[in-house]
Enzyme design. Structure first.
Site, PDB file in Angstrom:
ATOM      1  N   LYS A  54      43.219  42.025  45.656  1.00 47.90           N
ATOM      2  CA  LYS A  54      44.573  41.612  45.282  1.00 47.90           C
ATOM      3  C   LYS A  54      45.343  42.770  44.655  1.00 47.90           C
ATOM      4  O   LYS A  54      46.532  42.945  44.918  1.00 47.90           O
ATOM      5  CB  LYS A  54      44.510  40.421  44.335  1.00 47.90           C
ATOM      6  CG  LYS A  54      44.035  39.150  45.023  1.00 47.90           C
ATOM      7  CD  LYS A  54      43.821  38.023  44.035  1.00 47.90           C
ATOM      8  CE  LYS A  54      43.297  36.789  44.766  1.00 47.90           C
ATOM      9  NZ  LYS A  54      42.979  35.694  43.824  1.00 47.90           N
ATOM     10  N   HIS A 102      32.418  35.501  32.208  1.00 47.90           N
ATOM     11  CA  HIS A 102      32.058  34.173  32.691  1.00 47.90           C
ATOM     12  C   HIS A 102      31.746  33.268  31.505  1.00 47.90           C
ATOM     13  O   HIS A 102      31.114  33.678  30.531  1.00 47.90           O
ATOM     14  CB  HIS A 102      30.900  34.205  33.689  1.00 47.90           C
ATOM     15  CG  HIS A 102      29.855  35.226  33.425  1.00 47.90           C
ATOM     16  ND1 HIS A 102      28.881  35.086  32.474  1.00 47.90           N
ATOM     17  CD2 HIS A 102      29.652  36.426  33.992  1.00 47.90           C
ATOM     18  CE1 HIS A 102      28.111  36.141  32.472  1.00 47.90           C
ATOM     19  NE2 HIS A 102      28.558  36.989  33.380  1.00 47.90           N
TER      20      HIS A 102
END
Length: 123
Positions: A54, A102
């Protein structure tokens, strides 16, 4: 340029259980697979590669493959990445930065890429 991606860890864990190392090999280099000790790490690497794509403005596809990106960790565990020479040249990469986290069943990654501008290339 900045790219961000988030992944549900369970999605990656399910694929790892079903397809094993063959699944990991679809998007990771053998050296990256050695770093994966748990599904959270694998999900973080997936999110990182998507965030990098991206940031480059290409996405994963015809112009950029998962294997054009290589993630590594330094002695303290901080992630970084390199791009294949072909991709690095095409995008005039000056510097890169990567963060992976995470928690709560999610993995998230942020990639920052500094590219030279046409005026930089002329100097």
């Amino acid at each position: 340029m900045i790219g961000v991606d988030i992944v549900v860890v369970e999605r990656i864990e399910t694929s790892m259980k079903k397809y094993g190392e063959k699944f990991l090999g679809r998007y990771l280099h053998p050296e990256e697979i050695e770093l994966v000790k748990k599904s959270e790490t694998a999900a973080g690497f997936w999110a990182a590669k998507e965030a990098i794509a991206k940031a480059l403005g290409t996405g994963i596809g015809a112009h950029l493959a998962f294997h054009d990106i290589r993630i590594s960790k330094d002695a303290k565990g901080a992630p970084s990445f390199t791009l294949s020479p072909r991709i690095a040249r095409r995008h005039s990469i000056l510097s890169t930065s990567l963060s992976i986290a995470h928690d709560g069943g999610f993995a998230i990654a942020v990639a920052a890429i500094e590219r030279s501008t046409p005026s930089d290339e002329m100097q």
